[in-house]
Write a protein that holds these residues in place. Structure first.
Motif, PDB file in Angstrom:
ATOM      1  N   THR A 112       0.827  -1.213   0.000  1.00 37.63           N
ATOM      2  CA  THR A 112       0.000   0.000   0.000  1.00 37.63           C
ATOM      3  C   THR A 112       0.860   1.262   0.000  1.00 37.63           C
ATOM      4  OG1 THR A 112      -0.158  -0.120   2.422  1.00 37.63           O
ATOM      5  CG2 THR A 112      -1.941  -1.129   1.137  1.00 37.63           C
ATOM      6  N   SER A 113       2.000   1.209   0.693  1.00 42.24           N
ATOM      7  CA  SER A 113       2.874   2.382   0.769  1.00 42.24           C
ATOM      8  C   SER A 113       3.512   2.688  -0.581  1.00 42.24           C
ATOM      9  CB  SER A 113       3.961   2.155   1.819  1.00 42.24           C
ATOM     10  OG  SER A 113       3.395   1.968   3.105  1.00 42.24           O
ATOM     11  N   ILE A 114       3.985   1.667  -1.269  1.00 45.15           N
ATOM     12  CA  ILE A 114       4.587   1.878  -2.589  1.00 45.15           C
ATOM     13  C   ILE A 114       3.542   2.408  -3.571  1.00 45.15           C
ATOM     14  CG2 ILE A 114       5.647   0.726  -4.569  1.00 45.15           C
ATOM     15  CD1 ILE A 114       7.510   1.207  -2.190  1.00 45.15           C
ATOM     16  N   ASP A 115       2.335   1.858  -3.512  1.00 43.07           N
ATOM     17  CA  ASP A 115       1.258   2.365  -4.370  1.00 43.07           C
ATOM     18  C   ASP A 115       1.025   3.852  -4.136  1.00 43.07           C
ATOM     19  OD1 ASP A 115       0.662   0.104  -5.819  1.00 43.07           O
ATOM     20  OD2 ASP A 115      -0.899  -0.604  -4.470  1.00 43.07           O
ATOM     21  N   ALA A 116       0.973   4.228  -2.862  1.00 37.88           N
ATOM     22  CA  ALA A 116       0.711   5.623  -2.520  1.00 37.88           C
ATOM     23  C   ALA A 116       1.825   6.535  -3.041  1.00 37.88           C
ATOM     24  CB  ALA A 116       0.574   5.769  -1.009  1.00 37.88           C
ATOM     25  N   ILE A 117       3.070   6.128  -2.872  1.00 35.02           N
ATOM     26  CA  ILE A 117       4.197   6.954  -3.316  1.00 35.02           C
ATOM     27  C   ILE A 117       4.208   7.079  -4.830  1.00 35.02           C
ATOM     28  CG2 ILE A 117       6.708   7.131  -3.395  1.00 35.02           C
ATOM     29  CD1 ILE A 117       6.786   5.763  -0.666  1.00 35.02           C
ATOM     30  N   LEU A 118       3.990   5.965  -5.525  1.00 33.11           N
ATOM     31  CA  LEU A 118       3.995   6.005  -6.992  1.00 33.11           C
ATOM     32  C   LEU A 118       2.876   6.872  -7.544  1.00 33.11           C
ATOM     33  CD1 LEU A 118       4.840   2.274  -7.842  1.00 33.11           C
ATOM     34  CD2 LEU A 118       6.336   4.265  -8.070  1.00 33.11           C
ATOM     35  N   HIS A 119       1.790   7.006  -6.792  1.00 34.40           N
ATOM     36  CA  HIS A 119       0.668   7.849  -7.231  1.00 34.40           C
ATOM     37  C   HIS A 119       0.755   9.262  -6.651  1.00 34.40           C
ATOM     38  CE1 HIS A 119      -1.083   3.874  -8.226  1.00 34.40           C
ATOM     39  NE2 HIS A 119      -1.741   4.558  -9.159  1.00 34.40           N
ATOM     40  N   GLY A 120       1.879   9.583  -6.015  1.00 34.82           N
ATOM     41  CA  GLY A 120       2.074  10.942  -5.510  1.00 34.82           C
ATOM     42  C   GLY A 120       1.277  11.274  -4.273  1.00 34.82           C
ATOM     43  N   GLU A 121       0.797  10.256  -3.564  1.00 34.04           N
ATOM     44  CA  GLU A 121      -0.030  10.489  -2.375  1.00 34.04           C
ATOM     45  C   GLU A 121       0.853  10.552  -1.135  1.00 34.04           C
ATOM     46  OE1 GLU A 121      -2.823   7.310  -2.502  1.00 34.04           O
ATOM     47  OE2 GLU A 121      -3.796   8.034  -4.327  1.00 34.04           O
ATOM     48  N   TYR A 122       1.645  11.611  -1.055  1.00 33.60           N
ATOM     49  CA  TYR A 122       2.535  11.788   0.090  1.00 33.60           C
ATOM     50  C   TYR A 122       2.878  13.264   0.226  1.00 33.60           C
ATOM     51  CZ  TYR A 122       6.168  11.981  -3.555  1.00 33.60           C
ATOM     52  OH  TYR A 122       6.918  12.305  -4.665  1.00 33.60           O
TER      53      TYR A 122
END
Length: 294
Positions: A112-122
């Motif tokens: 879930t964390s990698i997905d969030a980072i790749l989608h700019g959700e940080y």
């Protein structure tokens, strides 16, 4: 997206998590750049992707690298920051260590964390660093920056050292102690905290000078503006002292005078949307862990 990966040797229990990370990144069609020494270790431990690139310094990374992943604990994260230097590459840490103040991503939440980072959700959290220099000698081959702290410590286990400290040219104190720590807000929850230093909020524009086992018990940590210059002169019976800059340590002659200032750049830490500095403090320092609160 192009992703850089930094790590060091790890315990065999971590292998399944690292394999899961690589499988996830490959499935998401990322272009991987792996630290060369770490890659040599990984080849004997996990099934590495066939198409990957290696690097040893950040100058070898492409200009459009998306971010760097640090695999390990806080010590690994500090080493990753040293590799990134002033490049501005955002850094995220997956915690395979113990405490995880800096490496804030739990190893059970990789997908879930990698997905969030790749989608700019940080969010990007900018952290100040300290720089240590001397007019008499080069320190740490030019890599003289610290995200956590710069520490002076006695060379051997015998007598204490004397550290004469000057702030913007004015005498602050002569510390009779085992050493002193100059810590950033980020490093205020590390070695400085264990020596009685205060916790300082990131972004507050300060750093703290914390004595290590001072001979005079009325000597206490002092918080100063990070615009100030701290000059240090050291006296020791051995003629040497130990200087550490985060994870880097060297023996230095007492003839060398040191200057500590705020570094000319900041490091960009990736923080997921659900990250909270105060929640992290409570969890890591076990604040409120009392039966009356439950």
């Amino acid at each position: 997206m192009k992703v850089a990966i930094y790590g060091r040797e790890f315990h065999p229990s971590v292998i399944p998590y690292v394999q899961h990370l690589f499988d996830s990144l490959v499935a998401k069609d990322t272009e991987l750049w792996i630290y060369e020494d770490f890659h040599q270790f990984l080849e004997q431990q996990v099934e590495c992707p066939q198409k990957l690139n290696t690097y040893s310094i950040h100058h070898q990374l492409p200009d459009d690298i998306g971010f760097m992943l640090s695999l390990g604990g806080d010590g690994t994260m500090l080493a990753a920051v040293a590799i990134v230097g002033d490049s501005g590459i955002p850094v995220a840490g997956i915690n395979f260590g113990r405490l995880g103040f800096l490496a804030s991503i739990n190893k059970d939440e990789i997908e879930t964390s990698i997905d969030a980072i790749l989608h700019g959700e940080y969010n990007i959290q900018k952290r100040t660093l300290l720089a240590v220099q001397s007019d008499q000698t080069a320190l740490f081959d030019g890599n003289h920056f610290a995200l956590n702290d710069i520490t002076l410590f006695k060379y051997d286990s015998s007598a204490m050292i004397t550290v004469k400290a000057y702030l913007d040219g004015e005498s602050l104190n002569a510390y009779w102690a085992d050493g002193i720590i100059a810590a950033t807000p980020t490093g205020s929850t590390a070695y400085s905290l264990s020596c009685g230093g205060p916790i300082i909020m990131p972004g507050s524009g300060n750093f703290v000078i914390t004595p290590i086992s001072p001979h005079n018990l009325n000597v206490r940590p002092v918080v100063i503006s990070d615009d100030m210059e701290l000059d240090l002169e050291i006296e020791s019976r051995s003629g040497k002292f130990l200087l550490s800059c985060d994870s880097k340590t060297a023996a230095i002659s007492t003839d060398v005078r040191l200057k500590i200032t705020r570094a000319h750049f900041q490091v960009n830490l990736i923080r997921l949307k659900n990250y909270s500095y105060f929640s992290n403090l409570r969890n890591k320092l076990l604040w409120g862990l009392d039966a009356r609160n439950y």
